[in-house]
Design an enzyme around this catalytic site. Structure first.
Site, PDB file in Angstrom:
ATOM      1  N   THR A  59      65.470 -43.128   1.107  1.00 16.00           N
ATOM      2  CA  THR A  59      65.086 -41.752   1.670  1.00 16.00           C
ATOM      3  C   THR A  59      64.412 -41.920   2.874  1.00 16.00           C
ATOM      4  O   THR A  59      64.598 -43.017   3.836  1.00 16.00           O
ATOM      5  CB  THR A  59      64.184 -41.067   0.524  1.00 16.00           C
ATOM      6  OG1 THR A  59      63.623 -39.811   1.100  1.00 16.00           O
ATOM      7  CG2 THR A  59      63.034 -41.910   0.091  1.00 16.00           C
ATOM      8  N   LYS A  93      68.163 -42.817   5.572  1.00 17.00           N
ATOM      9  CA  LYS A  93      69.416 -42.398   4.992  1.00 17.00           C
ATOM     10  C   LYS A  93      70.510 -42.657   5.912  1.00 17.00           C
ATOM     11  O   LYS A  93      71.780 -42.766   5.643  1.00 17.00           O
ATOM     12  CB  LYS A  93      69.323 -41.097   4.606  1.00 17.00           C
ATOM     13  CG  LYS A  93      68.554 -40.844   3.360  1.00 17.00           C
ATOM     14  CD  LYS A  93      68.444 -39.291   2.957  1.00 17.00           C
ATOM     15  CE  LYS A  93      67.674 -38.922   1.864  1.00 17.00           C
ATOM     16  NZ  LYS A  93      67.695 -37.703   1.442  1.00 17.00           N
ATOM     17  N   ASP A 117      72.474 -36.226  -3.244  1.00 15.23           N
ATOM     18  CA  ASP A 117      71.552 -34.910  -3.183  1.00 15.23           C
ATOM     19  C   ASP A 117      72.607 -33.443  -3.306  1.00 15.23           C
ATOM     20  O   ASP A 117      72.232 -32.532  -3.677  1.00 15.23           O
ATOM     21  CB  ASP A 117      70.985 -35.141  -1.728  1.00 15.23           C
ATOM     22  CG  ASP A 117      69.852 -35.746  -1.683  1.00 15.23           C
ATOM     23  OD1 ASP A 117      69.212 -36.037  -2.689  1.00 15.23           O
ATOM     24  OD2 ASP A 117      69.403 -36.270  -0.567  1.00 15.23           O
ATOM     25  N   GLY A 174      66.728 -29.945   8.219  1.00 14.35           N
ATOM     26  CA  GLY A 174      66.562 -31.246   8.019  1.00 14.35           C
ATOM     27  C   GLY A 174      67.557 -32.155   7.088  1.00 14.35           C
ATOM     28  O   GLY A 174      68.739 -31.531   6.856  1.00 14.35           O
ATOM     29  N   GLY A 175      67.299 -33.006   6.496  1.00 15.37           N
ATOM     30  CA  GLY A 175      68.177 -33.975   5.610  1.00 15.37           C
ATOM     31  C   GLY A 175      68.652 -33.251   4.588  1.00 15.37           C
ATOM     32  O   GLY A 175      69.713 -33.319   4.252  1.00 15.37           O
ATOM     33  N   ASN A 185      66.281 -22.002  10.930  1.00 18.21           N
ATOM     34  CA  ASN A 185      65.347 -22.869  11.314  1.00 18.21           C
ATOM     35  C   ASN A 185      64.244 -22.703  12.625  1.00 18.21           C
ATOM     36  O   ASN A 185      64.413 -21.994  13.397  1.00 18.21           O
ATOM     37  CB  ASN A 185      65.958 -24.197  11.614  1.00 18.21           C
ATOM     38  CG  ASN A 185      65.209 -25.535  11.379  1.00 18.21           C
ATOM     39  OD1 ASN A 185      64.613 -25.731  10.514  1.00 18.21           O
ATOM     40  ND2 ASN A 185      65.191 -26.299  12.378  1.00 18.21           N
ATOM     41  N   ARG A 186      63.101 -23.459  12.055  1.00 14.63           N
ATOM     42  CA  ARG A 186      62.036 -23.340  13.176  1.00 14.63           C
ATOM     43  C   ARG A 186      62.694 -23.713  14.576  1.00 14.63           C
ATOM     44  O   ARG A 186      62.536 -23.003  15.550  1.00 14.63           O
ATOM     45  CB  ARG A 186      60.689 -24.202  12.975  1.00 14.63           C
ATOM     46  CG  ARG A 186      59.706 -24.174  13.605  1.00 14.63           C
ATOM     47  CD  ARG A 186      58.617 -24.915  13.310  1.00 14.63           C
ATOM     48  NE  ARG A 186      58.839 -26.488  12.816  1.00 14.63           N
ATOM     49  CZ  ARG A 186      57.680 -27.241  12.297  1.00 14.63           C
ATOM     50  NH1 ARG A 186      56.732 -26.728  12.231  1.00 14.63           N
ATOM     51  NH2 ARG A 186      58.275 -28.265  12.258  1.00 14.63           N
ATOM     52  N   THR A 187      63.051 -24.957  14.614  1.00 16.92           N
ATOM     53  CA  THR A 187      63.739 -25.181  15.887  1.00 16.92           C
ATOM     54  C   THR A 187      65.174 -24.798  15.700  1.00 16.92           C
ATOM     55  O   THR A 187      65.969 -25.428  15.151  1.00 16.92           O
ATOM     56  CB  THR A 187      63.404 -26.828  15.624  1.00 16.92           C
ATOM     57  OG1 THR A 187      62.283 -27.354  15.567  1.00 16.92           O
ATOM     58  CG2 THR A 187      63.925 -27.478  17.259  1.00 16.92           C
ATOM     59  N   GLY A 205      62.873 -26.966  -7.438  1.00 20.96           N
ATOM     60  CA  GLY A 205      63.189 -28.211  -7.068  1.00 20.96           C
ATOM     61  C   GLY A 205      63.307 -29.341  -7.720  1.00 20.96           C
ATOM     62  O   GLY A 205      63.943 -30.321  -7.554  1.00 20.96           O
TER      63      GLY A 205
HETATM   64  P1  NAP Z   1      63.035 -33.093   7.020  1.00 22.32           P
HETATM   65  O1  NAP Z   1      64.527 -33.540   7.367  1.00 22.32           O
HETATM   66  O2  NAP Z   1      61.750 -33.616   7.688  1.00 22.32           O
HETATM   67  O3  NAP Z   1      63.152 -31.620   7.300  1.00 22.32           O
HETATM   68  C1  NAP Z   1      61.875 -30.702   7.415  1.00 22.32           C
HETATM   69  C2  NAP Z   1      62.547 -29.246   7.814  1.00 22.32           C
HETATM   70  O4  NAP Z   1      61.538 -28.405   7.184  1.00 22.32           O
HETATM   71  C3  NAP Z   1      62.909 -29.122   9.124  1.00 22.32           C
HETATM   72  O5  NAP Z   1      63.923 -27.925   8.906  1.00 22.32           O
HETATM   73  C4  NAP Z   1      61.655 -28.327   9.657  1.00 22.32           C
HETATM   74  O6  NAP Z   1      61.865 -27.536  10.746  1.00 22.32           O
HETATM   75  C5  NAP Z   1      61.078 -27.771   8.474  1.00 22.32           C
HETATM   76  N1  NAP Z   1      59.702 -27.440   8.585  1.00 22.32           N
HETATM   77  C6  NAP Z   1      58.705 -28.308   8.202  1.00 22.32           C
HETATM   78  N2  NAP Z   1      57.574 -27.894   8.367  1.00 22.32           N
HETATM   79  C7  NAP Z   1      57.703 -26.661   8.806  1.00 22.32           C
HETATM   80  C8  NAP Z   1      56.834 -25.542   8.968  1.00 22.32           C
HETATM   81  N3  NAP Z   1      55.553 -25.941   9.039  1.00 22.32           N
HETATM   82  N4  NAP Z   1      57.406 -24.472   9.582  1.00 22.32           N
HETATM   83  C9  NAP Z   1      58.595 -24.437   9.617  1.00 22.32           C
HETATM   84  N5  NAP Z   1      59.483 -25.030   9.137  1.00 22.32           N
HETATM   85  C10 NAP Z   1      59.122 -26.259   9.233  1.00 22.32           C
HETATM   86  O7  NAP Z   1      62.711 -33.056   5.419  1.00 22.32           O
HETATM   87  P2  NAP Z   1      63.720 -32.823   4.171  1.00 22.32           P
HETATM   88  O8  NAP Z   1      64.054 -34.305   3.878  1.00 22.32           O
HETATM   89  O9  NAP Z   1      64.977 -32.175   4.562  1.00 22.32           O
HETATM   90  O10 NAP Z   1      62.861 -32.347   3.232  1.00 22.32           O
HETATM   91  C11 NAP Z   1      62.451 -31.011   3.079  1.00 22.32           C
HETATM   92  C12 NAP Z   1      61.992 -30.744   1.790  1.00 22.32           C
HETATM   93  O11 NAP Z   1      62.917 -30.799   0.945  1.00 22.32           O
HETATM   94  C13 NAP Z   1      60.683 -31.463   1.457  1.00 22.32           C
HETATM   95  O12 NAP Z   1      59.459 -30.794   1.621  1.00 22.32           O
HETATM   96  C14 NAP Z   1      60.838 -31.728  -0.058  1.00 22.32           C
HETATM   97  O13 NAP Z   1      60.105 -31.092  -0.768  1.00 22.32           O
HETATM   98  C15 NAP Z   1      62.296 -31.003  -0.128  1.00 22.32           C
HETATM   99  N6  NAP Z   1      63.221 -32.052  -1.012  1.00 22.32           N
HETATM  100  C16 NAP Z   1      63.297 -31.835  -2.174  1.00 22.32           C
HETATM  101  C17 NAP Z   1      64.265 -32.798  -2.895  1.00 22.32           C
HETATM  102  C18 NAP Z   1      64.673 -32.543  -4.229  1.00 22.32           C
HETATM  103  O14 NAP Z   1      65.562 -33.407  -4.842  1.00 22.32           O
HETATM  104  N7  NAP Z   1      64.277 -31.484  -4.740  1.00 22.32           N
HETATM  105  C19 NAP Z   1      64.697 -34.058  -2.225  1.00 22.32           C
HETATM  106  C20 NAP Z   1      64.258 -34.087  -1.067  1.00 22.32           C
HETATM  107  C21 NAP Z   1      63.235 -33.443  -0.346  1.00 22.32           C
HETATM  108  P3  NAP Z   1      62.126 -28.452  12.173  1.00 22.32           P
HETATM  109  O15 NAP Z   1      63.705 -28.679  12.340  1.00 22.32           O
HETATM  110  O16 NAP Z   1      61.733 -27.118  13.187  1.00 22.32           O
HETATM  111  O17 NAP Z   1      61.264 -29.367  12.359  1.00 22.32           O
END
Ligand code: NAP
Length: 532
Positions: free
Chosen positions: A305, A309, A350, A380-381, A401-403, A494
């Protein structure tokens, strides 16, 4: 020789020490180590009395180590060598099976003579000669080990050093693998944690665990409860196959708890570890190469993770291993297998986990998702895996997305629409796509503990004929899902995705199905511990 769990008794006074002795034995300590350097106004008689107390409380069955650590090697108080050696000689006289003294100080004639004499009067007792490096690895751990035995062949060498990176642990593992008999080798610090957990697989004479977090005597020490219940200490042996989650940070990962609970339920000789791999691609690859060349460690599989990845995908490519086609398309591997002959394979569980969560909640087949209008929030991921899965089944997706540049890039790869997240939050704005969307998926961190009062989507967009999937699983019901439920929309939490991906990983690791019910129970228990 079976590795024992030694629990340090580190108290300022005899009354407190007696309480700790009782607690350690109640927690199933297999050895007790009196850290006499913690005692105030230390005297030989005080230690003799405590040794008697430990022998009695352990019914003569729990071996006792007495240590009076030099302040320069991590001792709690500054006591002169003369008193420290007298204390150890007194401890042997009172029945302690082991005393621990610094190898460096043992080379002084006066210290050596006193300890040799005391030990010869109790021939069944043993002297542990220890060396510590609180900064980094030893320069030449093998040479140090041999010189300890050259000075005193009957000694138990104990070599403890700080691992500044998980890759620093391998020298200690090699020493254990190349030697036999009674010796203790492990690493301090968070990066050295696994050396304490796999001490039994590698045949270290003992490994330390504390009664609770407050009584830990070294950085990275686990509690006896964690070692036994979370890390299956009683079931581990030299044959145990190893698995783990490679991440940074890794401390809060729920994966060790769920996989170990499922291994235990199925009586499998397997152990799942938290693997803190700091750094980028080169540190990640060095770790995996370290593992692959040491077949005797029997590492068989990894969950991968943040932030590795993509590196995992590149690693399998470089090794010419098997890559599941959709993992290639997503550009991320979250499950890595290492076969016995060193061949590698990479998967991404995933996207299937997310699709299965959606189809089972909506009670439809994947083919029914064709043409479905989906709003994905985040780029994101996790968004990447979900967009890849949904576009593979023909859904029509818009990414917010924010960005905005990240949304644009992801949209271009999978032929989707995109917009900035701020488009949704403008007070008078109505977003026509969201008005028509049948499924909304939150792939951002918004709403995750501790920010539980936040939602990525204004309430006005939520409606009855919509399904809302929040990938955030801590808490299981986020504000977004609560509001969606109140509007009578279908909700998907989730946790179901998290458990589905862990189930798929377990199947890849073992070719067997884990119990989803047990996984959910373990996750809910861990989450409630964390949030209380
Ligand atoms: P990541 O690659 O770091 O991506 C984070 C995403 O969230 C990006 O699109 C980011 O936007 C956005 N973001 C973060 N803080 C924000 C804010 N304050 N306001 C607006 N946008 C915001 O992380 P990831 O691995 O994709 O994980 C994202 C979420 O998925 C985690 O919170 C986790 O809870 C969940 N998740 C769930 C599972 C599951 O199996 N259920 C597995 C993994 C993760 P920017 O691009 O603008 O930074």
């Amino acid at each position: 020789m079976q590795t024992k769990i030694a629990v340090p008794i580190a108290a300022e006074n005899p009354d407190e020490a007696k309480k700790q002795i009782k607690a350690a034995l109640a927690a199933d300590a297999e050895m007790l180590e009196l850290r006499s350097d913690y005692l105030e106004d230390l005297s030989v008689d005080m230690v003799k009395e405590l040794v008697g107390e430990m022998k009695k409380a352990g019914r003569e069955k729990v071996p006792v180590i007495v240590t009076c650590r030099d302040e320069k090697q991590g001792g709690a108080r500054k006591y002169p060598d003369r008193l420290r050696t007298e204390v150890l000689a007194g401890a042997l006289h009172a029945g302690a099976e082991f005393v621990d003294f610094e190898y460096e100080k043992f080379r002084f004639v006066e210290n050596q003579e006193k300890l040799r004499r005391a030990q010869s009067q109790r021939p069944s007792s043993r002297l542990i000669l220890s060396a510590h490096n609180f900064e980094t690895k030893f320069a030449g751990i093998g040479k140090l080990y041999r010189s300890i035995l050259a000075v005193y062949p009957a000694a138990i060498p104990k070599l403890v050093y700080t691992a500044n990176h998980i890759n620093d642990c391998f020298e200690g593992f090699d020493l254990l693998h190349q030697t036999s008999g009674e010796r203790v080798v492990f690493c301090m610090g968070e990066a050295g944690l696994i050396s304490r957990i796999i001490a039994k697989k590698l045949g270290s004479f003992f490994t330390f665990a504390s009664i609770d977090d407050k009584t830990a005597t070294a950085p990275g020490q686990l509690t006896i409860e964690q070692l036994k219940n979370l890390y299956r200490f009683d079931s581990v042996d030299v044959e145990t196959e190893l698995f783990g989650v490679i991440a940074d940070p890794v401390g809060h990962s729920l994966s060790p708890a769920i996989h170990n609970a499922c291994f235990a339920e199925k009586n499998m000789n397997k152990l799942y570890l938290p693997l803190l791999v700091k750094g980028g691609q080169s540190e990640f690859e060095l770790f995996l190469n370290n593992v692959i060349v040491r077949k005797w460690l029997s590492f068989r599989g990894f969950s991968v993770t943040i932030p590795h990845k993509q590196s995992a995908l590149d690693f399998v490519r470089r090794k010419l291993g098997f890559i599941e086609p959709l993992a290639e398309k997503i550009g991320a591997v979250n499950t890595l297998l290492i076969k016995e002959d060193g061949r590698t394979a990479g998967y991404n569980t995933d996207y299937a986990a997310a699709l299965d969560s959606i189809t089972s909640a909506l009670k439809v087949e994947r083919a029914d998702l064709k043409e479905l209008l989906v709003a994905v929030i985040g780029a994101g991921g996790v968004a990447r895996a979900i967009v890849a899965g949904l576009s593979d089944v023909g859904a029509k997706i818009k990414i917010y997305n924010r960005t905005i540049q990240k949304a644009e890039r992801l949209a271009a790869e999978f032929d989707c629409e995109f917009a900035g997240l701020d488009e949704l939050s403008m007070p008078d704005a109505r977003c026509s796509m969201l008005d028509d969307a049948k499924l909304v998926v939150n792939c951002t961190n918004i709403g995750m503990h501790p920010n539980v009062d936040e939602s990525p989507l204004p309430e006005k967009y939520l409606k009855k004929d919509m399904a809302v999937f929040d990938t955030v699983y801590n808490p299981a019901e986020t504000l977004l899902l609560k509001q969606a439920r109140q509007k009578k929309a279908k909700t998907i939490d989730g946790l179901s995705m998290f458990i589905n991906q862990a189930m798929a990983q377990f199947r890849l690791f073992t070719s067997k199905d884990a119990s989803a019910k047990l996984m959910r129970k373990v996750v809910e228990r861990q989450l409630s511990k964390e949030t209380n």
